[in-house]
Design a protein around this motif. Sequence first.
Motif, PDB file in Angstrom:
ATOM      1  N   VAL A   8     -37.646 -19.739 -30.779  1.00 49.70           N
ATOM      2  CA  VAL A   8     -37.355 -21.139 -31.039  1.00 49.70           C
ATOM      3  C   VAL A   8     -37.305 -21.351 -32.557  1.00 49.70           C
ATOM      4  CG1 VAL A   8     -38.179 -23.515 -30.814  1.00 49.70           C
ATOM      5  CG2 VAL A   8     -38.439 -21.910 -28.907  1.00 49.70           C
ATOM      6  N   ASP A   9     -36.250 -22.013 -33.021  1.00 53.98           N
ATOM      7  CA  ASP A   9     -36.132 -22.293 -34.452  1.00 53.98           C
ATOM      8  C   ASP A   9     -37.045 -23.464 -34.790  1.00 53.98           C
ATOM      9  OD1 ASP A   9     -35.360 -22.624 -37.072  1.00 53.98           O
ATOM     10  OD2 ASP A   9     -33.524 -23.721 -36.561  1.00 53.98           O
ATOM     11  N   GLU A  10     -38.132 -23.173 -35.500  1.00 52.61           N
ATOM     12  CA  GLU A  10     -39.117 -24.208 -35.797  1.00 52.61           C
ATOM     13  C   GLU A  10     -39.110 -24.642 -37.253  1.00 52.61           C
ATOM     14  OE1 GLU A  10     -42.888 -23.896 -33.489  1.00 52.61           O
ATOM     15  OE2 GLU A  10     -42.175 -21.872 -32.999  1.00 52.61           O
ATOM     16  N   THR A  11     -38.470 -23.860 -38.134  1.00 50.81           N
ATOM     17  CA  THR A  11     -38.492 -24.212 -39.558  1.00 50.81           C
ATOM     18  C   THR A  11     -37.145 -24.059 -40.250  1.00 50.81           C
ATOM     19  OG1 THR A  11     -39.073 -21.961 -40.278  1.00 50.81           O
ATOM     20  CG2 THR A  11     -40.903 -23.443 -39.701  1.00 50.81           C
ATOM     21  N   GLY A  12     -36.181 -23.431 -39.596  1.00 50.17           N
ATOM     22  CA  GLY A  12     -34.893 -23.175 -40.229  1.00 50.17           C
ATOM     23  C   GLY A  12     -34.884 -21.963 -41.140  1.00 50.17           C
ATOM     24  N   GLN A  13     -36.013 -21.287 -41.274  1.00 46.18           N
ATOM     25  CA  GLN A  13     -36.094 -20.095 -42.112  1.00 46.18           C
ATOM     26  C   GLN A  13     -35.498 -18.889 -41.400  1.00 46.18           C
ATOM     27  OE1 GLN A  13     -40.482 -20.577 -42.784  1.00 46.18           O
ATOM     28  NE2 GLN A  13     -39.920 -20.217 -44.921  1.00 46.18           N
ATOM     29  N   PHE A  24     -35.069 -15.465 -39.371  1.00 44.32           N
ATOM     30  CA  PHE A  24     -35.776 -15.075 -38.157  1.00 44.32           C
ATOM     31  C   PHE A  24     -37.055 -14.294 -38.444  1.00 44.32           C
ATOM     32  CE2 PHE A  24     -36.491 -11.685 -35.018  1.00 44.32           C
ATOM     33  CZ  PHE A  24     -36.799 -12.434 -33.905  1.00 44.32           C
ATOM     34  N   HIS A  25     -36.967 -13.275 -39.292  1.00 46.06           N
ATOM     35  CA  HIS A  25     -38.128 -12.413 -39.491  1.00 46.06           C
ATOM     36  C   HIS A  25     -39.285 -13.163 -40.131  1.00 46.06           C
ATOM     37  CE1 HIS A  25     -37.929 -11.464 -43.928  1.00 46.06           C
ATOM     38  NE2 HIS A  25     -36.718 -11.967 -43.755  1.00 46.06           N
ATOM     39  N   ILE A  26     -38.986 -14.182 -40.941  1.00 42.15           N
ATOM     40  CA  ILE A  26     -40.053 -14.977 -41.546  1.00 42.15           C
ATOM     41  C   ILE A  26     -40.717 -15.856 -40.489  1.00 42.15           C
ATOM     42  CG2 ILE A  26     -40.536 -16.827 -43.194  1.00 42.15           C
ATOM     43  CD1 ILE A  26     -38.403 -15.632 -45.003  1.00 42.15           C
ATOM     44  N   GLN A  27     -39.899 -16.509 -39.645  1.00 41.90           N
ATOM     45  CA  GLN A  27     -40.466 -17.318 -38.570  1.00 41.90           C
ATOM     46  C   GLN A  27     -41.297 -16.466 -37.615  1.00 41.90           C
ATOM     47  OE1 GLN A  27     -38.443 -20.585 -36.720  1.00 41.90           O
ATOM     48  NE2 GLN A  27     -36.625 -20.332 -38.000  1.00 41.90           N
ATOM     49  N   GLN A  28     -40.804 -15.273 -37.318  1.00 48.67           N
ATOM     50  CA  GLN A  28     -41.534 -14.395 -36.397  1.00 48.67           C
ATOM     51  C   GLN A  28     -42.848 -13.923 -37.016  1.00 48.67           C
ATOM     52  OE1 GLN A  28     -39.755 -10.552 -35.254  1.00 48.67           O
ATOM     53  NE2 GLN A  28     -39.970 -11.217 -33.126  1.00 48.67           N
ATOM     54  N   ALA A  29     -42.835 -13.622 -38.311  1.00 51.84           N
ATOM     55  CA  ALA A  29     -44.073 -13.235 -38.989  1.00 51.84           C
ATOM     56  C   ALA A  29     -45.085 -14.375 -38.965  1.00 51.84           C
ATOM     57  CB  ALA A  29     -43.771 -12.812 -40.429  1.00 51.84           C
ATOM     58  N   VAL A  51     -33.216 -19.107 -32.869  1.00 54.47           N
ATOM     59  CA  VAL A  51     -32.748 -18.222 -33.917  1.00 54.47           C
ATOM     60  C   VAL A  51     -32.784 -16.809 -33.364  1.00 54.47           C
ATOM     61  CG1 VAL A  51     -35.088 -18.170 -34.948  1.00 54.47           C
ATOM     62  CG2 VAL A  51     -33.106 -17.373 -36.265  1.00 54.47           C
ATOM     63  N   PHE A  52     -31.671 -16.109 -33.498  1.00 52.10           N
ATOM     64  CA  PHE A  52     -31.500 -14.762 -32.965  1.00 52.10           C
ATOM     65  C   PHE A  52     -31.588 -13.772 -34.126  1.00 52.10           C
ATOM     66  CE2 PHE A  52     -29.335 -17.831 -30.425  1.00 52.10           C
ATOM     67  CZ  PHE A  52     -29.514 -17.443 -29.095  1.00 52.10           C
ATOM     68  N   GLY A  53     -32.443 -12.771 -33.985  1.00 51.65           N
ATOM     69  CA  GLY A  53     -32.643 -11.806 -35.044  1.00 51.65           C
ATOM     70  C   GLY A  53     -31.449 -10.889 -35.234  1.00 51.65           C
ATOM     71  N   ARG A  54     -31.314 -10.367 -36.413  1.00 52.52           N
ATOM     72  CA  ARG A  54     -30.209  -9.503 -36.771  1.00 52.52           C
ATOM     73  C   ARG A  54     -30.397  -8.111 -36.174  1.00 52.52           C
ATOM     74  NH1 ARG A  54     -30.412  -7.172 -42.792  1.00 52.52           N
ATOM     75  NH2 ARG A  54     -29.055  -5.718 -41.701  1.00 52.52           N
ATOM     76  N   SER A  55     -29.300  -7.359 -36.126  1.00 51.48           N
ATOM     77  CA  SER A  55     -29.334  -5.937 -35.820  1.00 51.48           C
ATOM     78  C   SER A  55     -29.274  -5.155 -37.127  1.00 51.48           C
ATOM     79  CB  SER A  55     -28.144  -5.544 -34.930  1.00 51.48           C
ATOM     80  OG  SER A  55     -28.203  -6.201 -33.691  1.00 51.48           O
ATOM     81  N   TYR A  56     -29.822  -3.948 -37.103  1.00 48.77           N
ATOM     82  CA  TYR A  56     -29.794  -3.064 -38.261  1.00 48.77           C
ATOM     83  C   TYR A  56     -29.007  -1.804 -37.911  1.00 48.77           C
ATOM     84  CZ  TYR A  56     -33.735  -5.766 -40.198  1.00 48.77           C
ATOM     85  OH  TYR A  56     -34.549  -6.767 -40.687  1.00 48.77           O
ATOM     86  N   ALA A  57     -28.053  -1.448 -38.733  1.00 49.96           N
ATOM     87  CA  ALA A  57     -27.308  -0.201 -38.561  1.00 49.96           C
ATOM     88  C   ALA A  57     -26.840   0.258 -39.929  1.00 49.96           C
ATOM     89  CB  ALA A  57     -26.111  -0.413 -37.635  1.00 49.96           C
TER      90      ALA A  57
END
Length: 338
Positions: free
Chosen positions: A210-215, A217-222, A279-285
């Motif tokens: 859930v997008d709670e701050t607009g920051q 994704f990884h910051i909100q998840q942390a 907010v959907f987190g990014r993929s890394y490749a």
Amino acid sequence: MKKIGFLSFGHWNPSPQSGTRSASDVLLQSIDLAVAAEELGADGAYFRVHHFAQQLASPFPLLAAIGAKTKRIEIGTGVIDMRYENPFYMVEDAGAADLISGGRLQLGISRGSPEQVIDGWRHFGYVPAEGQTDADMARTHTEVFLELLEGKGFAQPNPRPMFANPPGLLRLEPHSAGLRERIWWGAASNATAVWAAQKGMNLQSSTLKVDETGQPFHIQQAEQIRAYRAAWQEAGHTREGRTSVSRSIFALVNDQDRAYFGRQGSSDQFGYIDNFRGVFGRSYAAEPDQLIEQLRQDEAIAEADTLLLTIPNQLGVEYNAHLIESILKYVAPALGWR
């Protein structure tokens, strides 16, 4: 050190391009991949649960089979939708699977994700109580499940039983001591992460929040993980609560990797799902050296003690084992995870 496992959604598709064309393919390959991951030194084999879809839906037979074929690797779910579950039957199934594995079950449960059908839990015979939502129902089922896992007797024995009973009230069997401490809650918000901590469950945080701050994704998840840990400490639990995050991470180490995922790197996405802004987190490749630097910046991965690598299971056991090995060999040591 960080525990590193894989998370499979268990897709199958009859397309000739798919390496899993049937439910049988997915189930058998899931067992084989767990065995391969254990041999590579991975720490966990986790599986998504979705009803009414061409994906894994009944986790306990699969978990029990993997438990019988492996010796060390943690075995889990991410997550079981508790709107669909009978807590009493689930305690028996979970206890049996955990005993078969020797106490390696790490059971992720939650309110569930967007469904394939409308109110699918109604087809399973469950209806929220008056004034409750389906999410309330999931939490009620969860609270009953957690209480039953304690193993306390609650059922009055028959005075003329078929078999002799131990003294006192009876509990559900088989009981697996310690499983109660290996239940995880998949939280999409800070509030449900706090609730999980209060209930003494570990925390699973996926690639959607859930997008709670607009920051980012990884910051909100942390921040969610930190809120969970603060609530855990305030609740006064005597053990340490575990936390996991899920990520799509691909180390590009050969031409096949580049062909599949050379353009897969992405950024966070914001959008609406199930009537909330998420907010959907990014993929890394990327090549391993670039990937290492990118992952250093992910605050949530740094906060969590467990990382689950979401895998493209339709590409087959051998290739997915290669993807896991690439992270363990080329990325994890440089980040201090190994």
